[in-house]
Design a protein around this motif. Structure first.
Motif, mmCIF file in Angstrom:
data_model
loop_
_atom_site.group_PDB
_atom_site.id
_atom_site.type_symbol
_atom_site.label_atom_id
_atom_site.label_comp_id
_atom_site.label_asym_id
_atom_site.label_seq_id
_atom_site.Cartn_x
_atom_site.Cartn_y
_atom_site.Cartn_z
ATOM 1 N N GLU A 8 94.119 7.412 59.537
ATOM 2 C CA GLU A 8 94.917 7.302 60.742
ATOM 3 C C GLU A 8 93.996 7.257 61.949
ATOM 4 O O GLU A 8 93.040 8.019 62.043
ATOM 5 N N THR A 9 94.303 6.359 62.853
ATOM 6 C CA THR A 9 93.613 6.300 64.135
ATOM 7 C C THR A 9 94.683 6.317 65.209
ATOM 8 O O THR A 9 95.409 5.337 65.399
ATOM 9 N N LEU A 10 94.806 7.440 65.871
ATOM 10 C CA LEU A 10 95.858 7.631 66.871
ATOM 11 C C LEU A 10 95.229 7.891 68.233
ATOM 12 O O LEU A 10 94.222 8.593 68.338
ATOM 13 N N GLU A 11 95.857 7.333 69.276
ATOM 14 C CA GLU A 11 95.354 7.543 70.623
ATOM 15 C C GLU A 11 96.527 7.740 71.572
ATOM 16 O O GLU A 11 97.389 6.867 71.698
ATOM 17 N N GLN A 16 91.950 11.564 59.530
ATOM 18 C CA GLN A 16 92.289 11.129 60.871
ATOM 19 C C GLN A 16 91.070 11.116 61.773
ATOM 20 O O GLN A 16 90.228 11.999 61.705
ATOM 21 N N TRP A 26 90.000 15.882 59.624
ATOM 22 C CA TRP A 26 90.523 15.543 60.941
ATOM 23 C C TRP A 26 89.416 15.620 61.983
ATOM 24 O O TRP A 26 88.856 16.677 62.241
ATOM 25 N N LEU A 69 88.692 15.057 65.967
ATOM 26 C CA LEU A 69 89.496 15.052 67.186
ATOM 27 C C LEU A 69 88.665 14.816 68.440
ATOM 28 O O LEU A 69 87.552 15.336 68.574
ATOM 29 N N ASN A 96 91.242 10.859 65.650
ATOM 30 C CA ASN A 96 92.256 10.777 66.691
ATOM 31 C C ASN A 96 91.707 11.123 68.067
ATOM 32 O O ASN A 96 90.941 12.078 68.225
ATOM 33 N N LYS A 97 92.142 10.341 69.055
ATOM 34 C CA LYS A 97 91.911 10.684 70.446
ATOM 35 C C LYS A 97 93.274 11.069 71.008
ATOM 36 O O LYS A 97 94.024 10.228 71.506
ATOM 37 N N ILE A 98 93.610 12.348 70.874
ATOM 38 C CA ILE A 98 94.964 12.795 71.192
ATOM 39 C C ILE A 98 94.946 14.122 71.934
ATOM 40 O O ILE A 98 93.964 14.862 71.915
ATOM 41 N N LYS A 136 97.565 2.875 62.519
ATOM 42 C CA LYS A 136 96.788 2.692 63.741
ATOM 43 C C LYS A 136 97.768 2.572 64.898
ATOM 44 O O LYS A 136 98.602 1.667 64.922
ATOM 45 N N SER A 178 98.396 3.349 69.327
ATOM 46 C CA SER A 178 97.876 3.733 70.641
ATOM 47 C C SER A 178 98.994 3.686 71.659
ATOM 48 O O SER A 178 99.928 2.880 71.553
#
Length: 387
Positions: A328-331, A349, A367, A369, A351-353, A290, A292
């Protein structure tokens, strides 16, 4: 006799009126120059470049001695919380007549505020820059979905991408600059070939940090709980299956950081910087991650980025592997234009990417998104004065 007494007074009054009128004319002139400078500054992303723009517009001002005015103390620039920029300029006007009564200077100050809204995104959340065969490979089991953004591929090679059966790419668009590809099955929605794929949106936008002279951490870390302070992490390995917390700030990853299987990583308010193409974070599967990006400061919105100033992007690339994870949590923005990125099996995932890579392979990933546009990158539209 009365006329003789009144003559100096009348001269001061008349001359003073001229001086004040000239001072207001000078103020209007300075206001116009400052307005132009602040409008230009509002389109820039850093305090340094904003000030440079304002000083550029005021740089031709000269004093009574014919020399250029020192702007160091006469100009102040503020970057406001709403994204606007305020410039202030102070100067002294030297009157011709009022000095008779001891008024040797008339202070003049002008102020201006401008804002430039961020430019609308191109519609992509993944940018694949490499112009090579198979710039994108989508293998069986890959699932990539987004209702808000798409994938832009710069390759015009033959084939620009390959998609195999048993895979799904369901995004707002799949835009490929080239027209030749191989599709062996699978589901691909909103495909556009011969499309005007967007170029690198962040080229030259991020300030690269100077490397510290010493490492903050290096070698191996044992123990189930690890807290890592910002700094330069050199060839660092986490043994066992620990919970690793990266404290908020800039973490320079020098060499390979290895995170063993079944670890948990928490990195809120963090930017990871890779100073060369041989530096990376390598997870060995089963990872819960996780992370950010910072919401303010010099690296606002940037989750990962690499050095690109020493060579042309794409001229010296390396593989970067995101191994299988539990989740996975990605920002934030992930800017790896010199990496051939591979997503391996069961990478789940959400993700806010916005991601920039050289090439991409997706293997059995699940995934979801959403595009991220929170970085202060200088990508702004025409500015307007607000004050």
């Amino acid at each position: 006799m009365m006329a003789a007494v009144m003559m100096p007074v009348l001269l001061v009054v008349a001359g003073g009126t001229v001086d004040v009128s000239n001072a207001f004319t000078e103020k209007r002139h300075l206001q116009e120059k400052l307005d132009a400078g602040v409008l230009a500054a509002a389109t820039k992303s850093t305090p340094q470049t904003q000030r440079a723009e304002i000083e550029n517009f005021l740089g031709d001002l000269v004093g009574e001695d014919g020399k250029k005015i020192d702007l160091t103390n006469s100009v102040s620039v503020a970057s406001n919380s709403d994204g606007s920029v305020t410039g202030d300029f102070k100067s002294d006007f030297k009157p011709s007549f009022l000095s008779i009564i001891g008024l040797n200077t008339l202070p003049i100050s002008v102020s201006s505020t401008a804002i430039a809204p961020k430019a609308k995104a191109s519609g992509a959340c993944i940018y694949v820059l490499g112009n090579k065969n198979q710039a994108v490979l989508i293998n069986s089991g890959a699932i990539v979905k987004s209702t808000t953004c798409g994938i832009d591929v710069q390759s015009v090679s033959d084939p620009a991408f390959i998609m195999n059966s048993g895979s799904t790419i369901d995004t707002t668009r799949f835009c490929v600059k080239g027209t030749k590809y191989i599709k062996n099955g699978g589901t691909l929605t909103n495909m556009l070939v011969g499309c005007n794929a967007a170029a690198d949106p962040y080229a030259g936008k991020f300030a690269e940090p100077k490397l510290p002279t010493t490492c903050t951490n290096s070698g191996t870390k044992d123990g189930q709980t690890q807290s890592i302070k910002p700094g330069m992490q050199c060839d660092l390995t986490f043994n066992g299956s620990p919970t690793v917390t990266f404290e908020p700030g800039l973490h320079i990853i020098k060499g390979r950081m290895i995170i063993n299987s079944n670890a948990t990583v928490v990195a809120d308010g963090v930017t990871f910087y890779f100073p060369d193409v041989d530096s990376e974070i390598r997870a060995n599967g089963g990872l819960t991650f996780k992370a950010s990006a910072p919401t303010s400061g010099a690296y606002k919105g940037i989750l990962m980025f690499e050095k690109t100033s020493d060579a042309a992007v794409g001229s010296n690339t390396r593989q970067y592997i995101f191994n299988g994870s539990k989740g996975e949590t990605l920002e934030g923005i992930i800017y790896l234009p010199n990496r051939d990125v591979t997503y391996n099996s069961t990478t789940n995932q959400s993700n806010k990417i916005t991601m920039v890579v050289n090439t991409m392979i997706v293997n059995s990933a699940n995934w979801s998104l959403t595009s991220y546009d929170g970085a202060d990158t200088g990508a702004k539209t025409a500015a307007r004065l607000v004050k």
